[in-house]
Design an enzyme around this catalytic site. Sequence first.
Site, PDB file in Angstrom:
ATOM      1  N   ARG A 105      36.463  38.430  35.182  1.00 10.41           N
ATOM      2  CA  ARG A 105      35.255  38.948  34.524  1.00 10.41           C
ATOM      3  C   ARG A 105      34.471  37.796  33.928  1.00 10.41           C
ATOM      4  O   ARG A 105      33.600  37.234  34.533  1.00 10.41           O
ATOM      5  CB  ARG A 105      35.647  39.943  33.413  1.00 10.41           C
ATOM      6  CG  ARG A 105      36.095  41.267  33.918  1.00 10.41           C
ATOM      7  CD  ARG A 105      36.871  42.022  32.890  1.00 10.41           C
ATOM      8  NE  ARG A 105      38.133  41.341  32.608  1.00 10.41           N
ATOM      9  CZ  ARG A 105      39.100  41.834  31.889  1.00 10.41           C
ATOM     10  NH1 ARG A 105      38.951  42.998  31.306  1.00 10.41           N
ATOM     11  NH2 ARG A 105      40.216  41.173  31.702  1.00 10.41           N
ATOM     12  N   SER A 110      40.477  47.409  29.324  1.00 15.91           N
ATOM     13  CA  SER A 110      41.279  48.536  28.838  1.00 15.91           C
ATOM     14  C   SER A 110      41.360  48.489  27.315  1.00 15.91           C
ATOM     15  O   SER A 110      41.300  49.515  26.635  1.00 15.91           O
ATOM     16  CB  SER A 110      42.690  48.475  29.417  1.00 15.91           C
ATOM     17  OG  SER A 110      42.659  48.475  30.820  1.00 15.91           O
ATOM     18  N   HIS A 121      38.932  48.005  37.338  1.00 19.10           N
ATOM     19  CA  HIS A 121      40.098  47.884  38.227  1.00 19.10           C
ATOM     20  C   HIS A 121      39.819  48.599  39.560  1.00 19.10           C
ATOM     21  O   HIS A 121      40.130  48.082  40.627  1.00 19.10           O
ATOM     22  CB  HIS A 121      41.337  48.546  37.607  1.00 19.10           C
ATOM     23  CG  HIS A 121      41.823  47.949  36.327  1.00 19.10           C
ATOM     24  ND1 HIS A 121      42.059  48.693  35.194  1.00 19.10           N
ATOM     25  CD2 HIS A 121      42.143  46.664  36.001  1.00 19.10           C
ATOM     26  CE1 HIS A 121      42.513  47.916  34.234  1.00 19.10           C
ATOM     27  NE2 HIS A 121      42.566  46.676  34.684  1.00 19.10           N
ATOM     28  N   LYS A 136      53.497  43.798  25.697  1.00 19.73           N
ATOM     29  CA  LYS A 136      52.126  44.136  25.301  1.00 19.73           C
ATOM     30  C   LYS A 136      52.061  45.472  24.566  1.00 19.73           C
ATOM     31  O   LYS A 136      50.981  45.904  24.183  1.00 19.73           O
ATOM     32  CB  LYS A 136      51.227  44.199  26.539  1.00 19.73           C
ATOM     33  CG  LYS A 136      50.979  42.844  27.168  1.00 19.73           C
ATOM     34  CD  LYS A 136      49.886  42.927  28.199  1.00 19.73           C
ATOM     35  CE  LYS A 136      49.645  41.555  28.779  1.00 19.73           C
ATOM     36  NZ  LYS A 136      48.822  41.591  29.980  1.00 19.73           N
TER      37      LYS A 136
HETATM   38  P1  ADP Z   1      47.058  42.116  32.918  1.00 21.16           P
HETATM   39  O1  ADP Z   1      47.805  42.597  31.744  1.00 21.16           O
HETATM   40  O2  ADP Z   1      47.927  41.653  34.030  1.00 21.16           O
HETATM   41  O3  ADP Z   1      45.931  41.160  32.639  1.00 21.16           O
HETATM   42  P2  ADP Z   1      45.081  44.163  33.330  1.00 21.16           P
HETATM   43  O4  ADP Z   1      45.382  45.578  33.672  1.00 21.16           O
HETATM   44  O5  ADP Z   1      44.405  43.893  32.048  1.00 21.16           O
HETATM   45  O6  ADP Z   1      46.456  43.439  33.490  1.00 21.16           O
HETATM   46  O7  ADP Z   1      44.218  43.520  34.478  1.00 21.16           O
HETATM   47  C1  ADP Z   1      44.665  43.399  35.811  1.00 21.16           C
HETATM   48  C2  ADP Z   1      43.709  42.503  36.560  1.00 21.16           C
HETATM   49  O8  ADP Z   1      42.451  43.144  36.662  1.00 21.16           O
HETATM   50  C3  ADP Z   1      43.427  41.146  35.890  1.00 21.16           C
HETATM   51  O9  ADP Z   1      43.280  40.171  36.899  1.00 21.16           O
HETATM   52  C4  ADP Z   1      42.113  41.378  35.183  1.00 21.16           C
HETATM   53  O10 ADP Z   1      41.389  40.170  35.029  1.00 21.16           O
HETATM   54  C5  ADP Z   1      41.432  42.312  36.164  1.00 21.16           C
HETATM   55  N1  ADP Z   1      40.409  43.139  35.533  1.00 21.16           N
HETATM   56  C6  ADP Z   1      40.510  43.905  34.433  1.00 21.16           C
HETATM   57  N2  ADP Z   1      39.345  44.508  34.144  1.00 21.16           N
HETATM   58  C7  ADP Z   1      38.458  44.113  35.099  1.00 21.16           C
HETATM   59  C8  ADP Z   1      37.061  44.340  35.346  1.00 21.16           C
HETATM   60  N3  ADP Z   1      36.342  45.093  34.529  1.00 21.16           N
HETATM   61  N4  ADP Z   1      36.508  43.751  36.434  1.00 21.16           N
HETATM   62  C9  ADP Z   1      37.254  42.942  37.226  1.00 21.16           C
HETATM   63  N5  ADP Z   1      38.547  42.670  37.044  1.00 21.16           N
HETATM   64  C10 ADP Z   1      39.147  43.235  35.989  1.00 21.16           C
END
Ligand code: ADP
Length: 161
Positions: A91, A129, A18, A42
């Site tokens: 990703r 995460s 992130h 979630k």
């Molecule tokens: P959500 O529940 O909205 O998917 P996340 O916190 O899991 O929220 O992710 C927020 C955004 O960050 C999403 O677009 C996800 O694809 C992106 N994201 C999460 N981890 C990574 C990573 N390692 N590299 C690039 N983007 C990421």
Amino acid sequence: MNRKSLYPGTFDPVTYGHLDIIERASKLYDEVFVCVAHSEEKKPLFSVKERVSMLKKATANVKNVTVEDFKGLVVEYAREKGTRVIIRGLRMISDFEFEFQMALTNRKLAKDIETVFMMTSDSYSYLSSKLIKEAVTLGADVKSFVPSFVADKLKEKLSKK
Ligand code: ADP
């Protein structure tokens, strides 16, 4: 022109994946609003307050980034903030289907708002995460995946479970 963007997510908790997206977005836009969704469905490990506070600490060195929580529709929140850009990270191919659906739904809801995808950096492509939480539960040291204060909070939280 003040170019603003909004990066929404659950951030449960924030990872280097992130943070990489946030830093890169901060170089493209004058202002980046990082918006923490409550995402109650979630069942997040961390409260929204904790997630916001971790993100604030982790992005304290990036001047044009603001972290807030939000409830409701992302497109409505984008309008409220005066931005027409929603940033999402990609990703693996497995992210694509969900992100594609969401981007198209958001476009139907608000034609004037565009979703911009940023490709992960290769060193973070496998980071999520969810996996980090599982790894901590199994006793792994995750300091190379998340800031060390986040790793400590994860340990503290998951040891109580
Ligand atoms: P959500 O529940 O909205 O998917 P996340 O916190 O899991 O929220 O992710 C927020 C955004 O960050 C999403 O677009 C996800 O694809 C992106 N994201 C999460 N981890 C990574 C990573 N390692 N590299 C690039 N983007 C990421």
